[in-house]
Scaffold this active site. Structure first.
Site, short mmCIF file in Angstrom:
data_model
loop_
_atom_site.label_atom_id
_atom_site.label_comp_id
_atom_site.label_asym_id
_atom_site.label_seq_id
_atom_site.Cartn_x
_atom_site.Cartn_y
_atom_site.Cartn_z
N TYR A 55 18.27 39.62 12.71
CA TYR A 55 18.15 38.50 13.11
C TYR A 55 19.45 37.63 13.23
O TYR A 55 19.30 36.50 13.77
CB TYR A 55 17.39 37.57 11.82
CG TYR A 55 16.22 38.29 11.66
CD1 TYR A 55 15.45 39.30 12.42
CD2 TYR A 55 15.21 37.83 10.65
CE1 TYR A 55 14.27 39.89 11.93
CE2 TYR A 55 14.16 38.44 10.26
CZ TYR A 55 13.66 39.33 10.75
OH TYR A 55 12.29 40.02 10.73
N LEU A 194 0.70 34.12 12.33
CA LEU A 194 -0.14 33.68 13.23
C LEU A 194 -0.21 34.17 14.57
O LEU A 194 -0.78 33.56 15.52
CB LEU A 194 0.35 32.11 13.14
CG LEU A 194 0.75 31.43 11.85
CD1 LEU A 194 1.34 29.91 12.05
CD2 LEU A 194 -0.56 31.34 11.09
N ILE A 232 4.56 35.61 5.83
CA ILE A 232 5.98 34.96 5.83
C ILE A 232 5.92 34.31 7.37
O ILE A 232 6.53 34.74 8.07
CB ILE A 232 6.92 35.83 5.90
CG1 ILE A 232 6.71 37.38 6.53
CG2 ILE A 232 7.11 36.31 4.17
CD1 ILE A 232 7.86 38.27 6.53
#
Length: 278
Positions: A55, A194, A232
């Site tokens: 990341y 999501l 998360i």
């Protein structure tokens, strides 16, 4: 819907010492924004922060933890070793570099990011076991492991494997992986819970959200928790961080779960060529 004071005072359930709602930081690559998101989340009540070498934000995550009015020992901090760093000696070297970037003496969970690239079960996992024995990591984890990959990992890893982190949401419920993890006493951590916003457009989730007077995001996160999954979600703004946190006040009933489980659309949001299923 719960009032702001109730949400602010909500505590997060844990499973095997891991808070079941965390802050994901994938693609949160603006250093100032990332650090501020982490600080805001911790001061909202979050105690689980997830990052990774790939990341390119471990330093910012560490800055956010240091800036928050929360003791380091209260934070469950996880990072991941990238696929090019999974040879035994590279795991040892780059894990220490991750600790340096994060500005911490240990992480609570260190994952193998994917069973790909330089991953070798014996070599990679023996290195994680060494880090575990040295106290540099509190727990070993794997990520994006199919049941067959998990079976091998559990067999060869000297240290216990705490968690398998996989993409998981109502459009990709991962029943087979959840069952395998239960059989091996491994927790499931769900990333992209999501579905990168796709859950917002599902009529079934919209109906359940309207019934409870909450957002679709809160319903999806509450559904994951009902499945025993640690979610998360990534969030950068204070509003989204708070909205996701408020999912802890949502209690779904059997009818709600059945409604969401009946969604017949499937979507995988993260599907690189090197994924073990490709």
């Amino acid at each position: 819907m719960e009032d702001a004071d109730t949400v602010a005072s909500e505590t997060c359930p844990t499973t095997n010492g891991m808070p079941m709602l965390g802050l994901g930081t994938w693609q949160n690559d603006d250093p100032d924004q990332c650090a501020e998101s982490v600080r805001t989340a911790l001061e909202t009540g979050y105690r689980h922060i997830d990052t990774a070498q790939a990341y390119d934000n471990e330093e910012a995550v560490g800055e956010g933890i240091a800036a928050a009015d929360v003791d380091r020992e209260e934070v469950f901090l996880a990072t991941k070793v990238w696929i090019s760093n999974l040879a035994h000696d590279d795991v040892l070297e780059t894990a220490r570099a991750s600790l340096d970037r994060l500005g911490v003496d240990y992480v609570d969970l260190l994952y193998v990011h994917w069973p790909s690239g330089e991953y070798n079960p014996e070599g990679s996992l023996s290195a994680l076991s060494e880090l575990y024995d040295e106290g540099l990591i509190e727990n070993v984890g794997v990520s994006n492991f199919r049941p067959v990959d998990l079976e091998v990992a559990v067999d060869v890893c000297d240290a216990p494997i705490l968690a398998n982190q996989v993409e998981l949401h109502p459009l990709l419920p991962q029943a087979e992986i959840r069952e395998a993890c239960e059989n091996y006493d491994v927790e499931v951590v769900g990333y992209s819970p999501l579905a990168r916003g796709q859950v917002f457009d599902q009529p079934e989730i919209q109906d359940v959200a309207e019934k409870h007077g909450v957002t679709e995001a809160q319903i999806s996160l509450a559904w994951a928790r009902e499945k025993g999954v640690t979610a998360i979600p990534k969030a950068t703004s204070a509003d989204h961080i708070a909205d996701n946190w408020a999912s802890l006040t949502v209690d779904l009933d059997r009818e709600d779960i059945d409604t969401i489980d009946a969604i017949d659309e499937t979507s995988r949001e993260v599907d690189p060529d090197f994924a073990p299923w490709n």
